[in-house]
Motif scaffolding. Sequence first.
Motif, PDB file in Angstrom:
ATOM      1  N   ASN A   5       0.831  -1.194   0.000  1.00 62.01           N
ATOM      2  CA  ASN A   5       0.000   0.000   0.000  1.00 62.01           C
ATOM      3  C   ASN A   5       0.874   1.255   0.000  1.00 62.01           C
ATOM      4  O   ASN A   5       2.067   1.192   0.317  1.00 62.01           O
ATOM      5  CB  ASN A   5      -0.896  -0.012   1.239  1.00 62.01           C
ATOM      6  CG  ASN A   5      -1.928   1.093   1.239  1.00 62.01           C
ATOM      7  OD1 ASN A   5      -2.476   1.442   0.200  1.00 62.01           O
ATOM      8  ND2 ASN A   5      -2.197   1.648   2.409  1.00 62.01           N
ATOM      9  N   SER A   6       0.288   2.389  -0.360  1.00 63.59           N
ATOM     10  CA  SER A   6       0.971   3.680  -0.259  1.00 63.59           C
ATOM     11  C   SER A   6      -0.076   4.772  -0.349  1.00 63.59           C
ATOM     12  O   SER A   6      -1.264   4.504  -0.516  1.00 63.59           O
ATOM     13  CB  SER A   6       2.005   3.842  -1.380  1.00 63.59           C
ATOM     14  OG  SER A   6       1.355   4.102  -2.614  1.00 63.59           O
ATOM     15  N   ILE A  25      -6.465  -7.966   4.160  1.00 59.83           N
ATOM     16  CA  ILE A  25      -5.183  -8.556   3.783  1.00 59.83           C
ATOM     17  C   ILE A  25      -4.070  -7.828   4.528  1.00 59.83           C
ATOM     18  O   ILE A  25      -4.098  -6.596   4.613  1.00 59.83           O
ATOM     19  CB  ILE A  25      -4.952  -8.432   2.256  1.00 59.83           C
ATOM     20  CG1 ILE A  25      -6.055  -9.173   1.492  1.00 59.83           C
ATOM     21  CG2 ILE A  25      -3.588  -8.977   1.853  1.00 59.83           C
ATOM     22  CD1 ILE A  25      -6.012  -8.938  -0.011  1.00 59.83           C
ATOM     23  N   PRO A  26      -3.095  -8.553   5.070  1.00 61.62           N
ATOM     24  CA  PRO A  26      -1.956  -7.877   5.712  1.00 61.62           C
ATOM     25  C   PRO A  26      -1.283  -6.910   4.752  1.00 61.62           C
ATOM     26  O   PRO A  26      -1.149  -7.202   3.555  1.00 61.62           O
ATOM     27  CB  PRO A  26      -1.023  -9.039   6.081  1.00 61.62           C
ATOM     28  CG  PRO A  26      -1.912 -10.233   6.171  1.00 61.62           C
ATOM     29  CD  PRO A  26      -2.986 -10.028   5.143  1.00 61.62           C
ATOM     30  N   GLU A  27      -0.871  -5.760   5.287  1.00 66.50           N
ATOM     31  CA  GLU A  27      -0.324  -4.708   4.439  1.00 66.50           C
ATOM     32  C   GLU A  27       1.142  -4.422   4.744  1.00 66.50           C
ATOM     33  O   GLU A  27       1.598  -4.560   5.877  1.00 66.50           O
ATOM     34  CB  GLU A  27      -1.111  -3.413   4.626  1.00 66.50           C
ATOM     35  CG  GLU A  27      -2.546  -3.488   4.144  1.00 66.50           C
ATOM     36  CD  GLU A  27      -3.264  -2.171   4.307  1.00 66.50           C
ATOM     37  OE1 GLU A  27      -2.591  -1.120   4.439  1.00 66.50           O
ATOM     38  OE2 GLU A  27      -4.508  -2.186   4.310  1.00 66.50           O
ATOM     39  N   VAL A  28       1.835  -3.986   3.699  1.00 66.92           N
ATOM     40  CA  VAL A  28       3.175  -3.423   3.823  1.00 66.92           C
ATOM     41  C   VAL A  28       3.088  -2.008   3.279  1.00 66.92           C
ATOM     42  O   VAL A  28       2.695  -1.812   2.124  1.00 66.92           O
ATOM     43  CB  VAL A  28       4.221  -4.237   3.031  1.00 66.92           C
ATOM     44  CG1 VAL A  28       5.582  -3.563   3.103  1.00 66.92           C
ATOM     45  CG2 VAL A  28       4.278  -5.669   3.540  1.00 66.92           C
ATOM     46  N   GLU A  29       3.418  -1.023   4.089  1.00 70.54           N
ATOM     47  CA  GLU A  29       3.328   0.367   3.657  1.00 70.54           C
ATOM     48  C   GLU A  29       4.611   0.761   2.935  1.00 70.54           C
ATOM     49  O   GLU A  29       5.713   0.595   3.461  1.00 70.54           O
ATOM     50  CB  GLU A  29       3.098   1.286   4.857  1.00 70.54           C
ATOM     51  CG  GLU A  29       2.624   2.675   4.496  1.00 70.54           C
ATOM     52  CD  GLU A  29       1.215   2.709   3.921  1.00 70.54           C
ATOM     53  OE1 GLU A  29       0.913   3.654   3.181  1.00 70.54           O
ATOM     54  OE2 GLU A  29       0.417   1.781   4.220  1.00 70.54           O
ATOM     55  N   PRO A  53      -0.313   0.098  -6.250  1.00 71.10           N
ATOM     56  CA  PRO A  53      -0.127  -0.980  -5.300  1.00 71.10           C
ATOM     57  C   PRO A  53       0.354  -2.257  -5.970  1.00 71.10           C
ATOM     58  O   PRO A  53       0.502  -2.320  -7.193  1.00 71.10           O
ATOM     59  CB  PRO A  53      -1.540  -1.176  -4.740  1.00 71.10           C
ATOM     60  CG  PRO A  53      -2.414  -0.907  -5.934  1.00 71.10           C
ATOM     61  CD  PRO A  53      -1.730   0.207  -6.681  1.00 71.10           C
ATOM     62  N   ALA A  54       0.568  -3.268  -5.127  1.00 70.89           N
ATOM     63  CA  ALA A  54       0.883  -4.612  -5.605  1.00 70.89           C
ATOM     64  C   ALA A  54       0.285  -5.613  -4.631  1.00 70.89           C
ATOM     65  O   ALA A  54       0.138  -5.318  -3.440  1.00 70.89           O
ATOM     66  CB  ALA A  54       2.387  -4.814  -5.719  1.00 70.89           C
ATOM     67  N   LEU A  55      -0.053  -6.776  -5.155  1.00 66.15           N
ATOM     68  CA  LEU A  55      -0.613  -7.839  -4.320  1.00 66.15           C
ATOM     69  C   LEU A  55       0.247  -9.079  -4.475  1.00 66.15           C
ATOM     70  O   LEU A  55       0.358  -9.636  -5.574  1.00 66.15           O
ATOM     71  CB  LEU A  55      -2.052  -8.154  -4.743  1.00 66.15           C
ATOM     72  CG  LEU A  55      -2.764  -9.244  -3.940  1.00 66.15           C
ATOM     73  CD1 LEU A  55      -3.021  -8.787  -2.503  1.00 66.15           C
ATOM     74  CD2 LEU A  55      -4.086  -9.634  -4.619  1.00 66.15           C
TER      75      LEU A  55
END
Length: 206
Positions: A5-6, A25-29, A53-55
């Motif tokens: 995410n951003s 869904i668990p996120e990475v900022e 973003p990316a998944l």
Amino acid sequence: MKFYNSVGPNPRVVKMFMAERGVTIPEVEIDLRGGENRRAPYNVSVNPAGQTPALELDDGSVLTEVTAICEYLDEVSPGQSLIGDTPEARAMTRMWTRRIDLKICEPLTNGFRFAEGLPMFTPRMRVLPEAAAGLKAMAQDGYRWLDPMIAGRAFVAGDRLTLADVLLFAFVDFGFQVGQPVAPECTNLLGWYERMKARPSANPTV
């Protein structure tokens, strides 16, 4: 799965879509302003295009592009589809999503990048300051084109919320923040915007 995410309208599309579909869904900022998306490890192991973003899927493969991510999540999640339950409904959603992307989202975003966003984007991509005014005008043309087409409709594609609404809302809202608001005469679009803004999923903290 893992969601990268951003800040920005593109990640917001997916976040709002997930909220509407009840997906967590668990996120990475990713620090977009700091350029984390443009350097390793992100642009090597996650998205070589350096975009969010990316998944990341359970098998380690990665999906990018908001429409691809949203369609994937729609297919693997239980509940009411925001793409469509029939070939006709899916085609209608994809038609409107493509129209909105080309006529509004792309010119609006590049109009910002090539003007107010120049300090951030000049080191990262080819920028065309001389094109900024024209691109912003194209986005306004897109608003005026869409406005009469949604008269009397609850949502862009008719009586159901779809990905087209989510995509459009994220970018219209971004437009208001960066000096590209919807013109007052676009009353149908502004009414739709207010209805979308009232949805819980429109809260950027969701």
